[in-house]
Design an enzyme around this catalytic site. Structure first.
Site, PDB file in Angstrom:
ATOM      1  N   PHE A  88      -4.085 -48.690  15.188  1.00 20.98           N
ATOM      2  CA  PHE A  88      -4.291 -48.167  16.537  1.00 20.98           C
ATOM      3  C   PHE A  88      -4.134 -46.649  16.546  1.00 20.98           C
ATOM      4  O   PHE A  88      -3.155 -46.108  16.036  1.00 20.98           O
ATOM      5  CB  PHE A  88      -3.302 -48.807  17.518  1.00 20.98           C
ATOM      6  CG  PHE A  88      -3.559 -48.383  18.929  1.00 20.98           C
ATOM      7  CD1 PHE A  88      -4.678 -48.845  19.615  1.00 20.98           C
ATOM      8  CD2 PHE A  88      -2.709 -47.495  19.573  1.00 20.98           C
ATOM      9  CE1 PHE A  88      -4.944 -48.441  20.909  1.00 20.98           C
ATOM     10  CE2 PHE A  88      -2.965 -47.083  20.884  1.00 20.98           C
ATOM     11  CZ  PHE A  88      -4.076 -47.559  21.551  1.00 20.98           C
TER      12      PHE A  88
ATOM     13  N   GLY B 116     -13.603 -43.222  26.833  1.00 22.41           N
ATOM     14  CA  GLY B 116     -13.176 -42.758  25.510  1.00 22.41           C
ATOM     15  C   GLY B 116     -14.070 -41.738  24.832  1.00 22.41           C
ATOM     16  O   GLY B 116     -13.587 -40.858  24.137  1.00 22.41           O
TER      17      GLY B 116
ATOM     18  N   GLU C 147     -20.390 -43.551  21.318  1.00 27.13           N
ATOM     19  CA  GLU C 147     -19.073 -44.189  21.441  1.00 27.13           C
ATOM     20  C   GLU C 147     -18.023 -43.387  20.676  1.00 27.13           C
ATOM     21  O   GLU C 147     -18.344 -42.691  19.725  1.00 27.13           O
ATOM     22  CB  GLU C 147     -19.127 -45.607  20.851  1.00 27.13           C
ATOM     23  CG  GLU C 147     -19.170 -46.719  21.886  1.00 27.13           C
ATOM     24  CD  GLU C 147     -17.864 -46.902  22.656  1.00 27.13           C
ATOM     25  OE1 GLU C 147     -17.051 -45.956  22.740  1.00 27.13           O
ATOM     26  OE2 GLU C 147     -17.665 -47.997  23.184  1.00 27.13           O
ATOM     27  N   ASP C 148     -16.785 -43.516  21.106  1.00 28.34           N
ATOM     28  CA  ASP C 148     -15.679 -42.895  20.375  1.00 28.34           C
ATOM     29  C   ASP C 148     -15.364 -43.703  19.127  1.00 28.34           C
ATOM     30  O   ASP C 148     -15.158 -43.163  18.052  1.00 28.34           O
ATOM     31  CB  ASP C 148     -14.429 -42.765  21.263  1.00 28.34           C
ATOM     32  CG  ASP C 148     -14.104 -44.044  22.022  1.00 28.34           C
ATOM     33  OD1 ASP C 148     -14.873 -45.029  21.945  1.00 28.34           O
ATOM     34  OD2 ASP C 148     -13.062 -44.064  22.706  1.00 28.34           O
TER      35      ASP C 148
ATOM     36  N   ASP D 152     -14.519 -50.937  16.988  1.00 31.50           N
ATOM     37  CA  ASP D 152     -13.375 -51.677  16.451  1.00 31.50           C
ATOM     38  C   ASP D 152     -13.887 -53.079  16.098  1.00 31.50           C
ATOM     39  O   ASP D 152     -14.485 -53.271  15.041  1.00 31.50           O
ATOM     40  CB  ASP D 152     -12.310 -51.661  17.562  1.00 31.50           C
ATOM     41  CG  ASP D 152     -10.982 -52.265  17.174  1.00 31.50           C
ATOM     42  OD1 ASP D 152     -10.975 -53.300  16.497  1.00 31.50           O
ATOM     43  OD2 ASP D 152      -9.931 -51.719  17.559  1.00 31.50           O
TER      44      ASP D 152
HETATM   45  P1  IMP Z   1     -14.298 -53.076  20.361  1.00 32.80           P
HETATM   46  O1  IMP Z   1     -15.020 -53.831  21.445  1.00 32.80           O
HETATM   47  O2  IMP Z   1     -13.189 -53.902  19.769  1.00 32.80           O
HETATM   48  O3  IMP Z   1     -15.232 -52.560  19.288  1.00 32.80           O
HETATM   49  O4  IMP Z   1     -13.557 -51.864  21.019  1.00 32.80           O
HETATM   50  C1  IMP Z   1     -14.220 -50.794  21.449  1.00 32.80           C
HETATM   51  C2  IMP Z   1     -13.467 -49.951  22.474  1.00 32.80           C
HETATM   52  O5  IMP Z   1     -12.055 -50.172  22.444  1.00 32.80           O
HETATM   53  C3  IMP Z   1     -13.673 -48.503  22.162  1.00 32.80           C
HETATM   54  O6  IMP Z   1     -14.757 -47.984  22.878  1.00 32.80           O
HETATM   55  C4  IMP Z   1     -12.378 -47.851  22.562  1.00 32.80           C
HETATM   56  O7  IMP Z   1     -12.455 -47.396  23.879  1.00 32.80           O
HETATM   57  C5  IMP Z   1     -11.361 -48.948  22.444  1.00 32.80           C
HETATM   58  N1  IMP Z   1     -10.598 -48.832  21.169  1.00 32.80           N
HETATM   59  C6  IMP Z   1     -10.851 -49.435  19.989  1.00 32.80           C
HETATM   60  N2  IMP Z   1      -9.953 -49.115  19.042  1.00 32.80           N
HETATM   61  C7  IMP Z   1      -9.079 -48.258  19.640  1.00 32.80           C
HETATM   62  C8  IMP Z   1      -7.922 -47.535  19.170  1.00 32.80           C
HETATM   63  O8  IMP Z   1      -7.474 -47.613  18.003  1.00 32.80           O
HETATM   64  N3  IMP Z   1      -7.310 -46.744  20.104  1.00 32.80           N
HETATM   65  C9  IMP Z   1      -7.742 -46.621  21.382  1.00 32.80           C
HETATM   66  N4  IMP Z   1      -8.824 -47.260  21.859  1.00 32.80           N
HETATM   67  C10 IMP Z   1      -9.491 -48.074  20.997  1.00 32.80           C
HETATM   68 MG    MG Z   2     -14.883 -46.494  24.145  1.00 36.48          MG
END
Ligand code: IMP
Ligand code: MG
Length: 178
Positions: free
Chosen positions: A155, A48, A102-103, A106
């Site tokens: 999302f 990402g 990181e992109d 979440d």
């Molecule tokens: P987390 O572990 O829930 O913080 O998610 C982190 C990873 O999930 C990020 O590095 C993204 O690659 C992916 N991600 C989180 N939110 C989104 C979204 O809204 N769209 C697409 N990918 C997401």
């Molecule tokens: Mg990511």
């Protein structure tokens, strides 16, 4: 408003390429200011973050290095609590200033897991730079050092972010239409 269909879902533009560029510039300026003389190693989390990392890196004007690791937790539009392994970490982190790129953050689970995996490598300092942050989805309490912008808990796709592998190539960011 610009709309797009990806597989079964519809999205509309929520963050333009120009706004992304401004947010990236802000992050770069903060890093240039804070890490001058520290020769940071940027550790980019694939897939990402590839686009953000490329644009960010061009705006970094201090001595630095970049390396890439892979770690993904998303299946479709929902996060999964099982985080896969860090692949490709071959840099020596001992005594280095590390900036994880990181992109998006979440729930924060992925980043917590990544930081955990770096602990035993004895970096001097580990910081987090994320283009996007969803404060309402965040379940953790560690600090995020550099944030491009905060966004609602929805999302999104585009600019490196995907829906089942698609839409990473879009220069703008789109939000799912419910
Ligand atoms: P987390 O572990 O829930 O913080 O998610 C982190 C990873 O999930 C990020 O590095 C993204 O690659 C992916 N991600 C989180 N939110 C989104 C979204 O809204 N769209 C697409 N990918 C997401
Ligand atoms: Mg990511």
């Amino acid at each position: 408003m610009k709309k797009i269909k990806v597989k079964d879902l519809e999205f509309s533009v929520s963050i333009t390429a120009d706004e992304i560029d401004k947010a990236t510039q802000k992050v770069a300026e903060e890093i240039n200011r804070d890490l001058k003389g520290k020769t940071p190693l940027f550790l980019v989390i694939l897939n990402g973050a590839f686009m953000f990392a490329a644009d960010l890196f061009k705006k970094i004007n201090i001595e630095c290095e970049v390396s890439f690791v892979k770690l993904s937790s998303y299946v479709g539009t929902k996060t999964t609590s099982t985080v896969r392994e860090l692949i490709g970490l071959d840099e020596v982190l001992k005594d280095r200033y590390v900036v994880i790129v990181e992109d998006i953050i979440d729930t924060g689970i992925t980043m917590e897991n990544t930081i955990q995996k770096l602990k035993h490598l004895e970096a001097a300092d580990v910081r987090i730079a994320s283009l996007l942050f969803k404060p309402d989805a965040f379940q953790k309490d560690y600090p995020i050092d550099y944030i491009g912008m905060e966004i609602p808990n929805e999302f999104i796709i585009g600019y490196g972010l995907d829906y089942d592998g698609y839409a990473r190539n879009l220069p703008d960011i789109y939000t799912l239409i419910k």
